[in-house]
Scaffold this motif. Sequence first.
Motif: not given
Length: 301
Positions: A20-22, A61-63, A78-80
């Motif tokens: 998850x990433x919000x 996640x787009x960057x 982001x510690x992905x």
Amino acid sequence: MFYFVRRGRCLDSIDLKGQPLDLDLTLGCGQAFRWRKREDGVWYGVVRDRLIELQVEGNLVYWRTYPDGGRELIVDYLRLTDDVNAANRWLSERDPHIAQLVERFHGMRLLRQDPTEALLSFVCSAANSIPRISAAIEVLASLYGELVCEKRGVCYYAFPKPERLAALEPGVLNVQGSLGFRGENLRMVAQQIVDQSEGWLLGLRNVPYACAHAELVAVRGVGPKIADCVCLFSLDKDEAVPVDTHVRQLAHRLFLPDLKAKSITNAVYRRVVDAFRERYGELAGWAQQYLFYEDLLRSRA
């Protein structure tokens, strides 16, 4: 590789692989101060030597970064590579209330910020609100930071290097960005960073939490709360528990009903930290962040 088009330019993507990433929660919960959200939903901010733009769509996640080539920086920041799902399951199994917050704030995660910037930023945070901290840091960056890029007529600057802040005349920072008394403390802490060996702060990632915390509070002008913020938000010490008024109050309400003290003495600080560690172990910092954010929203209501 997938692409997502914003304002005529393709954004690269990173597969979250079910983690998850919000961004609203992660970048807006008070652990970092240089992020803003545009009307189109894209978050942007300066991290180290790059301007970063981020947006999450589904499991991606787009960057993009200015200058280009910031993929590894984003994964690290982001510690992905963390297994956030496993951490959330572990916490949820031990506390029904945390389980509710994990669901409510699904996608909030801890960041891995640059330790020097984190330390100096949290020095600016003493007795200050998040909007004022953010504004003060942007003023500092524009005055003393190096130019990162210019985009659509706006200049973006890196956080000032400690050498630059330490070289300023005493009292100068007191009138910059509404820092007040924090300004001279900032200069003093910057000088102590400069006086340390190169890589000292980053090297604290490789030592146990107790050692890192002890070295940080040995810096004049750095108390246990700032030290724990640095440990949790930049040094991968997930057991660190920064204790401020919000955290003291929620600890009293949730698990320390006999804690009557209004001020945060060293003894009170230690008691709150111990209560978190007894319940949440090495993930006490994650639990604290969920509870802190819940309390922060309650105070804003």
